[in-house]
Scaffold this motif. Sequence first.
Motif, PDB file in Angstrom:
ATOM      1  N   GLU A 134       0.834  -1.207   0.000  1.00 21.35           N
ATOM      2  CA  GLU A 134       0.000   0.000   0.000  1.00 21.35           C
ATOM      3  C   GLU A 134       0.867   1.255   0.000  1.00 21.35           C
ATOM      4  O   GLU A 134       0.553   2.246  -0.675  1.00 21.35           O
ATOM      5  N   ASN A 138       0.676   4.200  -2.892  1.00 25.93           N
ATOM      6  CA  ASN A 138       0.413   5.622  -2.655  1.00 25.93           C
ATOM      7  C   ASN A 138       1.525   6.498  -3.214  1.00 25.93           C
ATOM      8  O   ASN A 138       1.264   7.573  -3.769  1.00 25.93           O
ATOM      9  N   ARG A 142       1.116   9.278  -6.380  1.00 26.84           N
ATOM     10  CA  ARG A 142       1.563  10.681  -6.322  1.00 26.84           C
ATOM     11  C   ARG A 142       2.522  11.006  -7.467  1.00 26.84           C
ATOM     12  O   ARG A 142       2.353  11.995  -8.177  1.00 26.84           O
TER      13      ARG A 142
END
Length: 326
Positions: A134, A138, A142
Amino acid sequence: MRNKFHDHSYGFRPNRCAQQAILTALDMMNDGNDWIVDIDLEKFFDTVNHDKLMTIIGRTIKDGDVISIVRKYLVSGIMIDDEYEDSIVGTPQGGNLSPLLANIMLNELDKEMEKRGLNFVRYADDCIIMVGSEMSANRVMRNISRFIEEKLGLKVNMTKSKVDKPQGLKYLGFGFYFDSRAHQFKAKPHAKSVAKFKKRMKELTCRSWGVSNSYKVEKLNQLIRGWINYFKIGSMKTLCKELDSNIRYRLRMCIWKHWKTPQNRAKNLLKLGVTRKRAYAAAYAGSRIARVCRGTAVSYAISNERLAAFGLISMLDYYTERCVTC
């Protein structure tokens, strides 16, 4: 381990299809990359920056005449409320060149993701990236979103983009689930795709649609073949059985309504082997078509075999013949 620098782009390319993109994604998920970065590009064809696109095209195409034609195509304008407007961003939707130009632009995204060693698949402007955690997902969300917006000048729809496990993903109409017996992720038609199929099927089996039942069967067969040929790589035996049952039930109601009068209904039931007592009980049951057509008399008279003889194809049989995962 799949080669990370394999060509992962599928949309608008010869001999490439959505099914190959799904199978590639499954390979990556089952290789330990079970966190998904799902990036949604906002109205891609409407937001392509012309200057950035022409710069990218200019790197590989040196013919000034070709570049001039592409530029003219891009600024050819659009009609809004019957009025002509110049276009400074976007490509004409439906135009022959638009898919090619989209691939040229998004090929830059492919190269960037390959340079970063990411596992991804892209079909047209639908792109998913598969990573092992995870936190990584993330970070990738970005960084890749920043690249898309700053370097390519495209807009990422952050309300639709998300980081999720495969079970929460809808990609090219497919959903994903973990098969605990096989210890791997598999694909299936997404619930929204199934709902869309059911909606169309109900339209084609509408009792008030004033066409012949043979025409309805013809249109149903087209729908079934097209849907299964697209989703055949998914697991859906149970779903096919359920849909078969629903289609046959709705067709029985169409035929029952077509028989019109109680006398004609009783006569047809008798002709099809139903006992006199059951035939008359069903025929004179009033306007409760839905209930009557679930009963044994109508199901026996208009059996699955008789519907098949009438021309209706079985979803389960058609899927079993063609599926890759059976």
